[in-house]
Design a protein around this motif. Sequence first.
Motif, PDB file in Angstrom:
ATOM      1  N   GLY A 409      80.028  -8.773  30.592  1.00  0.00           N
ATOM      2  CA  GLY A 409      79.466  -7.562  30.008  1.00  0.00           C
ATOM      3  C   GLY A 409      78.091  -7.798  29.411  1.00  0.00           C
ATOM      4  O   GLY A 409      77.176  -6.972  29.566  1.00  0.00           O
ATOM      5  N   LYS A 410      77.920  -8.925  28.724  1.00  0.00           N
ATOM      6  CA  LYS A 410      76.624  -9.226  28.119  1.00  0.00           C
ATOM      7  C   LYS A 410      75.550  -9.392  29.184  1.00  0.00           C
ATOM      8  O   LYS A 410      74.441  -8.856  29.047  1.00  0.00           O
ATOM      9  CB  LYS A 410      76.718 -10.502  27.278  1.00  0.00           C
ATOM     10  N   VAL A 411      75.880 -10.106  30.248  1.00  0.00           N
ATOM     11  CA  VAL A 411      74.903 -10.324  31.316  1.00  0.00           C
ATOM     12  C   VAL A 411      74.573  -9.004  32.011  1.00  0.00           C
ATOM     13  O   VAL A 411      73.405  -8.744  32.357  1.00  0.00           O
ATOM     14  CB  VAL A 411      75.424 -11.358  32.321  1.00  0.00           C
ATOM     15  N   SER A 412      75.580  -8.151  32.220  1.00  0.00           N
ATOM     16  CA  SER A 412      75.338  -6.861  32.867  1.00  0.00           C
ATOM     17  C   SER A 412      74.388  -6.002  32.052  1.00  0.00           C
ATOM     18  O   SER A 412      73.577  -5.247  32.613  1.00  0.00           O
ATOM     19  CB  SER A 412      76.665  -6.114  33.065  1.00  0.00           C
ATOM     20  N   ARG A 413      74.442  -6.115  30.728  1.00  0.00           N
ATOM     21  CA  ARG A 413      73.566  -5.306  29.876  1.00  0.00           C
ATOM     22  C   ARG A 413      72.149  -5.856  29.815  1.00  0.00           C
ATOM     23  O   ARG A 413      71.181  -5.089  29.796  1.00  0.00           O
ATOM     24  CB  ARG A 413      74.155  -5.212  28.469  1.00  0.00           C
ATOM     25  N   MET A 414      72.005  -7.158  29.757  1.00  0.00           N
ATOM     26  CA  MET A 414      70.676  -7.731  29.530  1.00  0.00           C
ATOM     27  C   MET A 414      69.910  -8.078  30.790  1.00  0.00           C
ATOM     28  O   MET A 414      68.677  -8.108  30.786  1.00  0.00           O
ATOM     29  CB  MET A 414      70.771  -8.981  28.653  1.00  0.00           C
ATOM     30  N   PHE A 415      70.617  -8.313  31.916  1.00  0.00           N
ATOM     31  CA  PHE A 415      69.900  -8.833  33.080  1.00  0.00           C
ATOM     32  C   PHE A 415      68.919  -7.831  33.699  1.00  0.00           C
ATOM     33  O   PHE A 415      67.838  -8.256  34.149  1.00  0.00           O
ATOM     34  CB  PHE A 415      70.882  -9.319  34.145  1.00  0.00           C
ATOM     35  N   PRO A 416      69.226  -6.528  33.789  1.00  0.00           N
ATOM     36  CA  PRO A 416      68.221  -5.613  34.354  1.00  0.00           C
ATOM     37  C   PRO A 416      66.880  -5.674  33.627  1.00  0.00           C
ATOM     38  O   PRO A 416      65.822  -5.706  34.268  1.00  0.00           O
ATOM     39  CB  PRO A 416      68.876  -4.235  34.210  1.00  0.00           C
ATOM     40  N   ASP A 417      66.898  -5.694  32.285  1.00  0.00           N
ATOM     41  CA  ASP A 417      65.648  -5.810  31.531  1.00  0.00           C
ATOM     42  C   ASP A 417      65.003  -7.173  31.742  1.00  0.00           C
ATOM     43  O   ASP A 417      63.775  -7.287  31.852  1.00  0.00           O
ATOM     44  CB  ASP A 417      65.906  -5.591  30.039  1.00  0.00           C
ATOM     45  N   PHE A 418      65.823  -8.208  31.812  1.00  0.00           N
ATOM     46  CA  PHE A 418      65.300  -9.552  32.016  1.00  0.00           C
ATOM     47  C   PHE A 418      64.633  -9.663  33.382  1.00  0.00           C
ATOM     48  O   PHE A 418      63.515 -10.193  33.507  1.00  0.00           O
ATOM     49  CB  PHE A 418      66.444 -10.565  31.899  1.00  0.00           C
ATOM     50  N   CYS A 419      65.289  -9.155  34.419  1.00  0.00           N
ATOM     51  CA  CYS A 419      64.743  -9.239  35.768  1.00  0.00           C
ATOM     52  C   CYS A 419      63.477  -8.410  35.899  1.00  0.00           C
ATOM     53  O   CYS A 419      62.492  -8.832  36.517  1.00  0.00           O
ATOM     54  CB  CYS A 419      65.798  -8.782  36.776  1.00  0.00           C
ATOM     55  N   SER A 420      63.474  -7.218  35.306  1.00  0.00           N
ATOM     56  CA  SER A 420      62.269  -6.384  35.332  1.00  0.00           C
ATOM     57  C   SER A 420      61.122  -7.072  34.615  1.00  0.00           C
ATOM     58  O   SER A 420      59.966  -7.027  35.064  1.00  0.00           O
ATOM     59  CB  SER A 420      62.569  -5.027  34.688  1.00  0.00           C
ATOM     60  N   GLY A 421      61.427  -7.723  33.497  1.00  0.00           N
ATOM     61  CA  GLY A 421      60.401  -8.446  32.758  1.00  0.00           C
ATOM     62  C   GLY A 421      59.847  -9.620  33.554  1.00  0.00           C
ATOM     63  O   GLY A 421      58.652  -9.925  33.450  1.00  0.00           O
ATOM     64  N   LEU A 422      60.694 -10.270  34.336  1.00  0.00           N
ATOM     65  CA  LEU A 422      60.216 -11.362  35.185  1.00  0.00           C
ATOM     66  C   LEU A 422      59.155 -10.869  36.164  1.00  0.00           C
ATOM     67  O   LEU A 422      58.087 -11.469  36.312  1.00  0.00           O
ATOM     68  CB  LEU A 422      61.377 -11.980  35.963  1.00  0.00           C
ATOM     69  N   ARG A 423      59.446  -9.762  36.824  1.00  0.00           N
ATOM     70  CA  ARG A 423      58.495  -9.225  37.807  1.00  0.00           C
ATOM     71  C   ARG A 423      57.201  -8.790  37.122  1.00  0.00           C
ATOM     72  O   ARG A 423      56.103  -9.061  37.630  1.00  0.00           O
ATOM     73  CB  ARG A 423      59.124  -8.055  38.545  1.00  0.00           C
ATOM     74  N   THR A 424      57.328  -8.122  35.983  1.00  0.00           N
ATOM     75  CA  THR A 424      56.144  -7.641  35.276  1.00  0.00           C
ATOM     76  C   THR A 424      55.265  -8.794  34.812  1.00  0.00           C
ATOM     77  O   THR A 424      54.033  -8.696  34.804  1.00  0.00           O
ATOM     78  CB  THR A 424      56.562  -6.788  34.061  1.00  0.00           C
ATOM     79  N   SER A 425      55.879  -9.913  34.442  1.00  0.00           N
ATOM     80  CA  SER A 425      55.138 -11.055  33.918  1.00  0.00           C
ATOM     81  C   SER A 425      54.553 -11.943  35.010  1.00  0.00           C
ATOM     82  O   SER A 425      53.876 -12.925  34.704  1.00  0.00           O
ATOM     83  CB  SER A 425      56.054 -11.898  33.015  1.00  0.00           C
ATOM     84  N   GLY A 426      54.830 -11.624  36.266  1.00  0.00           N
ATOM     85  CA  GLY A 426      54.229 -12.378  37.359  1.00  0.00           C
ATOM     86  C   GLY A 426      55.146 -13.366  38.054  1.00  0.00           C
ATOM     87  O   GLY A 426      54.685 -14.126  38.924  1.00  0.00           O
ATOM     88  N   TRP A 427      56.432 -13.361  37.717  1.00  0.00           N
ATOM     89  CA  TRP A 427      57.359 -14.264  38.375  1.00  0.00           C
ATOM     90  C   TRP A 427      57.819 -13.695  39.714  1.00  0.00           C
ATOM     91  O   TRP A 427      57.953 -12.480  39.860  1.00  0.00           O
ATOM     92  CB  TRP A 427      58.585 -14.527  37.500  1.00  0.00           C
ATOM     93  N   VAL A 428      58.068 -14.566  40.672  1.00  0.00           N
ATOM     94  CA  VAL A 428      58.588 -14.172  41.978  1.00  0.00           C
ATOM     95  C   VAL A 428      60.106 -14.170  41.903  1.00  0.00           C
ATOM     96  O   VAL A 428      60.717 -15.171  41.505  1.00  0.00           O
ATOM     97  CB  VAL A 428      58.113 -15.139  43.073  1.00  0.00           C
TER      98      VAL A 428
END
Length: 449
Positions: A409-428
């Motif tokens: 449950g914790k991963v399901s809540r936080m991962f979308p924001d984490f993954c979006s932040g990765l792309r925004t910050s320049g990560w592939v």
Amino acid sequence: MQPCGHVIPEANHCPTYPTSRYRDEAVMSSDVSLVCTERYGSGSVLKYRKCDDGTVRYDRPHPSSSYRHLRDCFMSLFLPHGFPDSVSEDYLEYQLWDTLQAFSSSVTGSLATHALLRGSGVGDSSASVTAATVTWILRDGTGMVGRILFAWMKGSRLDCDAKRWRLFADVLNDVAIFMEILAPVFPSCFTATVCTAGIFKCIVGVAGGATRAALTVHQARRDNMADVCAKDGSQETLVNLAGLLVSLVLVPMVSDSVWATYLLFLVFTILHLYANYRAVHSVVMETLNQSRLAIVLEHFLLEGGILSPAKANPKEPLLPGLGSQVSVDVGVPLSAVVSSVSELELLKKGNESLYLLGWRRDTGRLAVVLHERAASTDVIRSVVHAEILHRKTSYSDPFRFYILAETHGKVSRMFPDFCSGLRTSGWVTDRNLLDSDDWRANWDINKGL
């Protein structure tokens, strides 16, 4: 089309969007005769003007000085076509330090060659040519075996930790050179020492060549890997030539003194290791391996933000054994973590993702079973989940499956924001270096039946 003969100033380097730059220059120009501007790569700007007779002429830069001519010649010989726009931003810094380490290695390699020839009997009338030949054959043969075994054991890991393995290769190269220099001091162990050094050098060849290829993939930004590789070879050839010329002066000076040889080796080895560390430390990779992912995740959990590649890469540990990333096997077969239907159901409890996270039955390490539809982001998510679970439980914890269900449950809540932040910050995120094996499973084939 004849040039008007006007002199134009030296232009700045190309911006990220050169087409916009050209348009703005034409619009902002107060010269109504200016109809177009043009540049080749990052070179000077040419200005096209409308003349009174209706023809178009261009301003030619001042005839280049000998300095500029030599500079342009040097760039075309040793730098990739379109430099600096055709390579990554860290290319020049990496190549400068890589050049220095190659020069140092060339000098110490000449010292090792001198020692090997002396130990093989060159200059000794009582030495046997056959014995020397056998020694070199054994050296090459054991090195070939070492090359094959190392590629089999560690080949899949070289991409994932290219910077760490590159540094490892250079350290091992210095160890091999030192063994070759020491070999003549212990004649009874000469063959064994030379063969061991040969194995090390062959391992260096595999690790160094493979990591060089991985770094070239990172540096080539216009599908110009072949050009980057070719120019890297030209740079290395030039540096080795310079190293040979220096060695022609230094080696005869120290050949009669063992301690002078050791001192010269020590100086250039320190320079070699320092330059190597600075070279790999300057590389800014945008793909995620376990070390970089652990660094970014730790900052996200503590600060709520995502570190950019430029800020996260300097924090990546380059020496073996350093770093706090979890030990996790990704892409394992289902049988490695499940022995019964009840265990499978425990792993699936609360899990709606395309992976199963559990513990290996043989080693107790965390392991990930990937679904056959899993993409790169699912692999990243599984390792993020493993990092979070590792902080909360262990293999010996009797409540580990209960805690595992909670963390879904914790991963399901936080991962979308984490993954979006990765792309925004320049990560592939559409590819990764998380050392995933090729096993894939499908545990929902009975859904809907």
